[in-house]
Design an enzyme around this catalytic site. Structure first.
Site, PDB file in Angstrom:
ATOM      1  N   GLN A 178     -60.341  31.671 -15.968  1.00 39.18           N
ATOM      2  CA  GLN A 178     -60.159  33.032 -16.497  1.00 39.18           C
ATOM      3  C   GLN A 178     -61.488  33.635 -16.941  1.00 39.18           C
ATOM      4  O   GLN A 178     -61.724  34.830 -16.791  1.00 39.18           O
ATOM      5  CB  GLN A 178     -59.193  33.015 -17.690  1.00 39.18           C
ATOM      6  CG  GLN A 178     -57.757  32.727 -17.284  1.00 39.18           C
ATOM      7  CD  GLN A 178     -56.818  32.614 -18.472  1.00 39.18           C
ATOM      8  OE1 GLN A 178     -57.091  33.137 -19.544  1.00 39.18           O
ATOM      9  NE2 GLN A 178     -55.698  31.931 -18.281  1.00 39.18           N
ATOM     10  N   ASP A 216     -57.899  28.058 -18.011  1.00 40.89           N
ATOM     11  CA  ASP A 216     -58.565  28.819 -19.063  1.00 40.89           C
ATOM     12  C   ASP A 216     -60.061  29.015 -18.750  1.00 40.89           C
ATOM     13  O   ASP A 216     -60.624  30.052 -19.071  1.00 40.89           O
ATOM     14  CB  ASP A 216     -58.323  28.155 -20.421  1.00 40.89           C
ATOM     15  CG  ASP A 216     -56.826  28.192 -20.780  1.00 40.89           C
ATOM     16  OD1 ASP A 216     -56.254  29.288 -20.803  1.00 40.89           O
ATOM     17  OD2 ASP A 216     -56.227  27.122 -20.986  1.00 40.89           O
ATOM     18  N   GLN A 233     -48.816  26.537 -13.737  1.00 44.81           N
ATOM     19  CA  GLN A 233     -47.931  27.602 -14.230  1.00 44.81           C
ATOM     20  C   GLN A 233     -47.656  28.658 -13.156  1.00 44.81           C
ATOM     21  O   GLN A 233     -46.550  29.193 -13.077  1.00 44.81           O
ATOM     22  CB  GLN A 233     -48.532  28.296 -15.465  1.00 44.81           C
ATOM     23  CG  GLN A 233     -48.283  27.582 -16.766  1.00 44.81           C
ATOM     24  CD  GLN A 233     -46.825  27.442 -17.121  1.00 44.81           C
ATOM     25  OE1 GLN A 233     -46.050  28.381 -17.036  1.00 44.81           O
ATOM     26  NE2 GLN A 233     -46.437  26.250 -17.519  1.00 44.81           N
ATOM     27  N   HIS A 242     -51.159  31.697 -22.601  1.00 46.91           N
ATOM     28  CA  HIS A 242     -51.886  30.927 -23.609  1.00 46.91           C
ATOM     29  C   HIS A 242     -52.694  31.925 -24.429  1.00 46.91           C
ATOM     30  O   HIS A 242     -53.207  32.900 -23.877  1.00 46.91           O
ATOM     31  CB  HIS A 242     -52.827  29.947 -22.899  1.00 46.91           C
ATOM     32  CG  HIS A 242     -53.186  28.735 -23.706  1.00 46.91           C
ATOM     33  ND1 HIS A 242     -52.682  28.489 -24.962  1.00 46.91           N
ATOM     34  CD2 HIS A 242     -53.994  27.687 -23.428  1.00 46.91           C
ATOM     35  CE1 HIS A 242     -53.175  27.343 -25.401  1.00 46.91           C
ATOM     36  NE2 HIS A 242     -53.964  26.839 -24.498  1.00 46.91           N
ATOM     37  N   GLU A 297     -40.998  -2.731 -24.441  1.00 45.70           N
ATOM     38  CA  GLU A 297     -40.838  -2.499 -25.885  1.00 45.70           C
ATOM     39  C   GLU A 297     -41.682  -1.317 -26.377  1.00 45.70           C
ATOM     40  O   GLU A 297     -41.542  -0.889 -27.507  1.00 45.70           O
ATOM     41  CB  GLU A 297     -41.267  -3.777 -26.604  1.00 45.70           C
ATOM     42  CG  GLU A 297     -40.347  -4.449 -27.594  1.00 45.70           C
ATOM     43  CD  GLU A 297     -38.868  -4.106 -27.589  1.00 45.70           C
ATOM     44  OE1 GLU A 297     -38.508  -3.042 -28.098  1.00 45.70           O
ATOM     45  OE2 GLU A 297     -38.051  -4.920 -27.114  1.00 45.70           O
TER      46      GLU A 297
HETATM   47  N1  LIG Z   1     -50.262  23.485 -17.022  1.00 35.77           N
HETATM   48  C1  LIG Z   1     -49.215  23.993 -17.629  1.00 35.77           C
HETATM   49  O1  LIG Z   1     -48.076  23.656 -17.321  1.00 35.77           O
HETATM   50  C2  LIG Z   1     -49.362  25.006 -18.730  1.00 35.77           C
HETATM   51  C3  LIG Z   1     -50.398  25.911 -18.699  1.00 35.77           C
HETATM   52  N2  LIG Z   1     -50.425  26.948 -19.577  1.00 35.77           N
HETATM   53  C4  LIG Z   1     -51.474  27.951 -19.499  1.00 35.77           C
HETATM   54  O2  LIG Z   1     -51.297  28.649 -18.267  1.00 35.77           O
HETATM   55  C5  LIG Z   1     -52.557  29.031 -17.737  1.00 35.77           C
HETATM   56  C6  LIG Z   1     -52.717  28.454 -16.358  1.00 35.77           C
HETATM   57  O3  LIG Z   1     -52.837  27.052 -16.483  1.00 35.77           O
HETATM   58  P1  LIG Z   1     -52.593  26.000 -15.282  1.00 35.77           P
HETATM   59  O4  LIG Z   1     -51.486  26.474 -14.433  1.00 35.77           O
HETATM   60  O5  LIG Z   1     -52.519  24.649 -15.890  1.00 35.77           O
HETATM   61  O6  LIG Z   1     -53.999  26.155 -14.517  1.00 35.77           O
HETATM   62  P2  LIG Z   1     -54.625  25.264 -13.362  1.00 35.77           P
HETATM   63  O7  LIG Z   1     -55.670  24.394 -13.938  1.00 35.77           O
HETATM   64  O8  LIG Z   1     -53.543  24.629 -12.585  1.00 35.77           O
HETATM   65  O9  LIG Z   1     -55.374  26.382 -12.504  1.00 35.77           O
HETATM   66  C7  LIG Z   1     -54.717  27.554 -12.027  1.00 35.77           C
HETATM   67  C8  LIG Z   1     -55.459  28.210 -10.917  1.00 35.77           C
HETATM   68  O10 LIG Z   1     -56.753  28.598 -11.316  1.00 35.77           O
HETATM   69  C9  LIG Z   1     -57.583  28.554 -10.185  1.00 35.77           C
HETATM   70  N3  LIG Z   1     -58.975  28.533 -10.657  1.00 35.77           N
HETATM   71  C10 LIG Z   1     -59.557  27.638 -11.499  1.00 35.77           C
HETATM   72  N4  LIG Z   1     -60.850  27.967 -11.696  1.00 35.77           N
HETATM   73  C11 LIG Z   1     -61.095  29.090 -10.972  1.00 35.77           C
HETATM   74  C12 LIG Z   1     -62.226  29.909 -10.757  1.00 35.77           C
HETATM   75  N5  LIG Z   1     -63.405  29.631 -11.333  1.00 35.77           N
HETATM   76  N6  LIG Z   1     -62.082  30.982  -9.962  1.00 35.77           N
HETATM   77  C13 LIG Z   1     -60.916  31.283  -9.384  1.00 35.77           C
HETATM   78  N7  LIG Z   1     -59.811  30.527  -9.547  1.00 35.77           N
HETATM   79  C14 LIG Z   1     -59.901  29.460 -10.318  1.00 35.77           C
HETATM   80  C15 LIG Z   1     -57.109  27.312  -9.466  1.00 35.77           C
HETATM   81  O11 LIG Z   1     -57.412  27.406  -8.087  1.00 35.77           O
HETATM   82  C16 LIG Z   1     -55.606  27.370  -9.676  1.00 35.77           C
HETATM   83  O12 LIG Z   1     -54.961  28.079  -8.644  1.00 35.77           O
HETATM   84  C17 LIG Z   1     -53.595  28.540 -18.744  1.00 35.77           C
HETATM   85  O13 LIG Z   1     -53.864  29.572 -19.647  1.00 35.77           O
HETATM   86  C18 LIG Z   1     -52.897  27.388 -19.428  1.00 35.77           C
HETATM   87  O14 LIG Z   1     -53.403  27.117 -20.707  1.00 35.77           O
HETATM   88  C19 LIG Z   1     -49.422  27.134 -20.487  1.00 35.77           C
HETATM   89  C20 LIG Z   1     -48.368  26.240 -20.577  1.00 35.77           C
HETATM   90  C21 LIG Z   1     -48.333  25.077 -19.772  1.00 35.77           C
HETATM   91 MG   LIG Z   2     -51.595  23.825 -23.547  1.00 34.13          MG
END
Ligand SMILES: NC(=O)C1=CN([C@@H]2O[C@H](COP(=O)(O)OP(=O)(O)OC[C@H]3O[C@@H](n4cnc5c(N)ncnc54)[C@H](O)[C@@H]3O)[C@@H](O)[C@H]2O)C=CC1
Ligand SMILES: [Mg+2]
Ligand SMILES: CC(=O)[C@](C)(O)C(=O)O
Ligand SMILES: [Mg+2]
Length: 348
Positions: A103, A100, A41, A124, A244
């Protein structure tokens, strides 16, 4: 805000006519939007906001793959790209787009950087709704808002570049400044949403977890596998079974549903297909309804959140995930898929 009729039910929605982009830019002209996290995102929203003329900076852990990705996308270290803490400090709107689980891990760091009057933005309802498990409880003097694009960040960016967009929901959990509505709508338009529909944090996360575990991803994969297996064990070739089950759906039939609805897709199929599908529809609904009820219950009790947090916070989470995805990728069904994709006329 407009009231529009959806199948006989009135809903509050915000359209681009009502809140055009220039109004959104003007609303946030004195704000610095700090996008924290550059996974899926993060890039979609940060780049769309930047291209739409907002002041955006990115916060990301240094020495990570995603830091390098941010640099490759044109964010400049020390100017528009910072460590998480520094970006959170500089932002007046903190877009909290870590995974998540991430966060939870970074919450104490980010919380310290929230000043009275800032806005904390989520995509989210997870962190806030399951606060007993996440510990994410924002201070009372900041706005807490949400824009949740209904799709992958990858699609959000791709569609924006093509001049199209995804729909998003929006919600206000806390309005400390009296500006939460203008802020959330301006951000929703800024990230490239088509229209914005109203929700709350709990409804967002309950529906989203149900959707992705259900028809959008979990049920879809499971139902594909079941039908493919039945065709294969009855002597059909991989090509026949895959075409299919998957190829015809994604290439021919779902685009028709997207364009003009289910009845229109049916209307464009044979009378033989129509008769059978109209009959079997009921049987599939009845067979799956209890599973969807179980799923919703598991979301509501917080069990899905518990499992997600527990697995996602493990050090080797990415490796374990890759093993599971590899198993799918290397199955006969999806290997057949890879071969079939290569043979599409546009790919050779
Ligand atoms: N993937 C998607 O397209 C969608 C995601 N969301 C929501 O958006 C938010 C972001 O999700 P995504 O982009 O999928 O996340 P992601 O799994 O791609 O991670 C995003 C970032 O978090 C960082 N990260 C992860 N753990 C960490 C930690 N312990 N310390 C510091 N940085 C850390 C990663 O390096 C990355 O840059 C979430 O709340 C998700 O539920 C909502 C709609 C769709
Ligand atoms: Mg989701
Ligand atoms: C893409 C999306 O909206 C999902 C499926 O809910 C998610 O990635 O969490
Ligand atoms: Mg979603």
């Amino acid at each position: 805000m407009a009231k529009l009729n959806f199948g006989g039910v009135e809903e509050n929605v915000v359209t681009r006519d009502e809140f055009p982009l220039d109004k959104a830019v003007k609303t946030l002209k004195d704000e610095t939007i700090a996008v924290i996290g550059y996974g899926v995102q993060g890039p979609g929203q940060a780049l769309n906001l930047k291209d739409n003329g907002f002041n955006v900076i990115v916060g990301q852990r240094k020495n990570s793959k995603t830091w390098d990705k941010a640099v490759a996308d044109g964010w400049v270290s020390g100017e528009t790209l910072f460590e998480v803490e520094e970006a959170a400090k500089r932002g007046t709107i903190i877009q909290y787009l870590l995974s998540d689980a991430g966060q939870i891990a970074q919450w104490e760091t980010v919380k310290k950087q929230l000043n009275p009057g800032d806005a904390l933005y989520f995509s989210h309802g997870f962190g806030i709704t399951y606060k007993d498990q996440t510990g994410i409880v924002p201070p009372k003097d900041v706005d807490v808002i949400l824009v949740a694009p209904k799709g992958s960040g990858t699609s959000l960016r791709r569609l924006f570049v093509e001049g199209k967009g995804l729909n998003s929901s929006y919600a206000i959990f806390q309005d400390a400044t009296g500006k939460a509505y203008d802020r959330v709508v301006a951000l929703g338009i800024g990230v490239g949403s088509g229209y914005l529909f109203e929700t709350d944090f709990q409804k967002e996360v309950y529906s989203d977890l149900t959707g992705e575990r259900g028809i959008l991803m979990g049920a879809l994969a499971g139902v594909f596998e079941a039908q493919y297996e039945v065709l294969r064990k009855n002597g059909h070739s991989p090509s026949e079974a895959f075409n299919e089950t998957v190829e015809e759906l994604t290439q021919s039939l779902m685009p028709l549903v997207a364009e003009n609805g289910m009845d229109w897709m049916y209307a464009n199929c044979s009378t033989t297909a129509q008769r059978g599908a109209l009959d079997w529809r009921h049987k599939f609904r009845e067979a799956t309804l209890p599973v969807f009820d179980d799923l919703y219950e598991s979301v509501k009790t917080g069990e899905e959140a518990r499992v997600t947090i527990k697995t996602n916070e493990k050090e080797d989470y990415r490796e374990k995930l890759e093993e599971e995805l590899k198993e799918i990728r290397e199955s006969e069904l999806w290997q057949t898929g890879a071969q079939v994709r290569k043979l599409r006329p546009e790919n050779n």
